[in-house]
Design a protein around this motif. Structure first.
Motif, PDB file in Angstrom:
ATOM      1  N   ARG A  19       0.839  -1.208   0.000  1.00  0.00           N
ATOM      2  CA  ARG A  19       0.000   0.000   0.000  1.00  0.00           C
ATOM      3  C   ARG A  19       0.870   1.252   0.000  1.00  0.00           C
ATOM      4  NH1 ARG A  19      -3.607   2.266   4.814  1.00  0.00           N
ATOM      5  NH2 ARG A  19      -4.562   3.997   3.706  1.00  0.00           N
ATOM      6  N   GLY A  20       1.916   1.243   0.806  1.00  0.00           N
ATOM      7  CA  GLY A  20       2.829   2.381   0.846  1.00  0.00           C
ATOM      8  C   GLY A  20       3.503   2.619  -0.493  1.00  0.00           C
ATOM      9  N   GLN A  21       3.865   1.554  -1.176  1.00  0.00           N
ATOM     10  CA  GLN A  21       4.488   1.698  -2.494  1.00  0.00           C
ATOM     11  C   GLN A  21       3.513   2.305  -3.494  1.00  0.00           C
ATOM     12  OE1 GLN A  21       5.668  -2.398  -2.883  1.00  0.00           O
ATOM     13  NE2 GLN A  21       7.743  -2.005  -2.137  1.00  0.00           N
ATOM     14  N   GLU A  22       2.254   1.894  -3.414  1.00  0.00           N
ATOM     15  CA  GLU A  22       1.231   2.468  -4.297  1.00  0.00           C
ATOM     16  C   GLU A  22       1.019   3.946  -3.987  1.00  0.00           C
ATOM     17  OE1 GLU A  22      -2.209   0.045  -3.678  1.00  0.00           O
ATOM     18  OE2 GLU A  22      -1.270  -1.721  -4.586  1.00  0.00           O
ATOM     19  N   LEU A  23       0.958   4.287  -2.713  1.00  0.00           N
ATOM     20  CA  LEU A  23       0.786   5.694  -2.321  1.00  0.00           C
ATOM     21  C   LEU A  23       1.973   6.537  -2.770  1.00  0.00           C
ATOM     22  CD1 LEU A  23      -0.695   5.294   1.274  1.00  0.00           C
ATOM     23  CD2 LEU A  23      -1.866   6.205  -0.739  1.00  0.00           C
ATOM     24  N   TYR A  24       3.171   6.007  -2.613  1.00  0.00           N
ATOM     25  CA  TYR A  24       4.377   6.736  -3.029  1.00  0.00           C
ATOM     26  C   TYR A  24       4.352   6.982  -4.535  1.00  0.00           C
ATOM     27  CZ  TYR A  24       9.232   8.027  -3.678  1.00  0.00           C
ATOM     28  OH  TYR A  24      10.380   8.700  -4.020  1.00  0.00           O
ATOM     29  N   ALA A  25       3.959   5.978  -5.308  1.00  0.00           N
ATOM     30  CA  ALA A  25       3.878   6.147  -6.755  1.00  0.00           C
ATOM     31  C   ALA A  25       2.865   7.232  -7.115  1.00  0.00           C
ATOM     32  CB  ALA A  25       3.520   4.821  -7.428  1.00  0.00           C
ATOM     33  N   GLU A  26       1.732   7.257  -6.417  1.00  0.00           N
ATOM     34  CA  GLU A  26       0.727   8.294  -6.671  1.00  0.00           C
ATOM     35  C   GLU A  26       1.250   9.676  -6.290  1.00  0.00           C
ATOM     36  OE1 GLU A  26      -2.893  10.138  -7.751  1.00  0.00           O
ATOM     37  OE2 GLU A  26      -1.938   8.252  -8.339  1.00  0.00           O
ATOM     38  N   VAL A  27       1.944   9.776  -5.179  1.00  0.00           N
ATOM     39  CA  VAL A  27       2.528  11.057  -4.766  1.00  0.00           C
ATOM     40  C   VAL A  27       3.520  11.543  -5.813  1.00  0.00           C
ATOM     41  CG1 VAL A  27       4.077  12.134  -3.075  1.00  0.00           C
ATOM     42  CG2 VAL A  27       2.145  10.773  -2.299  1.00  0.00           C
ATOM     43  N   MET A  28       4.321  10.637  -6.350  1.00  0.00           N
ATOM     44  CA  MET A  28       5.289  11.033  -7.375  1.00  0.00           C
ATOM     45  C   MET A  28       4.576  11.515  -8.647  1.00  0.00           C
ATOM     46  SD  MET A  28       8.133  10.989  -5.949  1.00  0.00           S
ATOM     47  CE  MET A  28       9.062  11.428  -7.396  1.00  0.00           C
ATOM     48  N   ARG A  29       3.481  10.852  -9.033  1.00  0.00           N
ATOM     49  CA  ARG A  29       2.708  11.320 -10.187  1.00  0.00           C
ATOM     50  C   ARG A  29       2.144  12.714  -9.933  1.00  0.00           C
ATOM     51  NH1 ARG A  29       1.440   5.797 -10.516  1.00  0.00           N
ATOM     52  NH2 ARG A  29      -0.349   5.955  -9.141  1.00  0.00           N
ATOM     53  N   HIS A  31       3.295  14.958  -7.824  1.00  0.00           N
ATOM     54  CA  HIS A  31       4.424  15.889  -7.767  1.00  0.00           C
ATOM     55  C   HIS A  31       4.856  16.288  -9.181  1.00  0.00           C
ATOM     56  CE1 HIS A  31       8.139  17.740  -6.440  1.00  0.00           C
ATOM     57  NE2 HIS A  31       8.810  16.945  -7.260  1.00  0.00           N
TER      58      HIS A  31
END
Length: 66
Positions: A19-29, A31
């Motif tokens: 879940r954290g990896q998915e959230l991080y990917a979304e945050v990067m998108r 950003h």
């Protein structure tokens, strides 16, 4: 703890990690999209562009009349 309890904890950990990896990917998108919008706004405003609010983690100042 029993082996099952330990395994359940590991499963929960792995689920949270995914879940954290998915959230991080979304945050990067998000950003990257913000950076694209900032570049577009900077080009449009030219010398009137004010990046100071962004430096302090705020958004752009908006004109409420527009």
């Amino acid at each position: 703890m029993t082996p099952k309890e330990i395994n359940d904890l590991k499963r929960k950990h792995n689920d949270l990690l995914a879940r954290g990896q998915e959230l991080y990917a979304e945050v990067m998108r998000l950003h990257n999209k913000c950076l694209e919008l900032q570049a577009h706004i900077k080009d449009a405003e030219g010398p009137n562009y004010d990046p100071i609010p962004l430096i302090f983690g705020c958004g752009f100042n908006l004109d409420d009349d527009l």
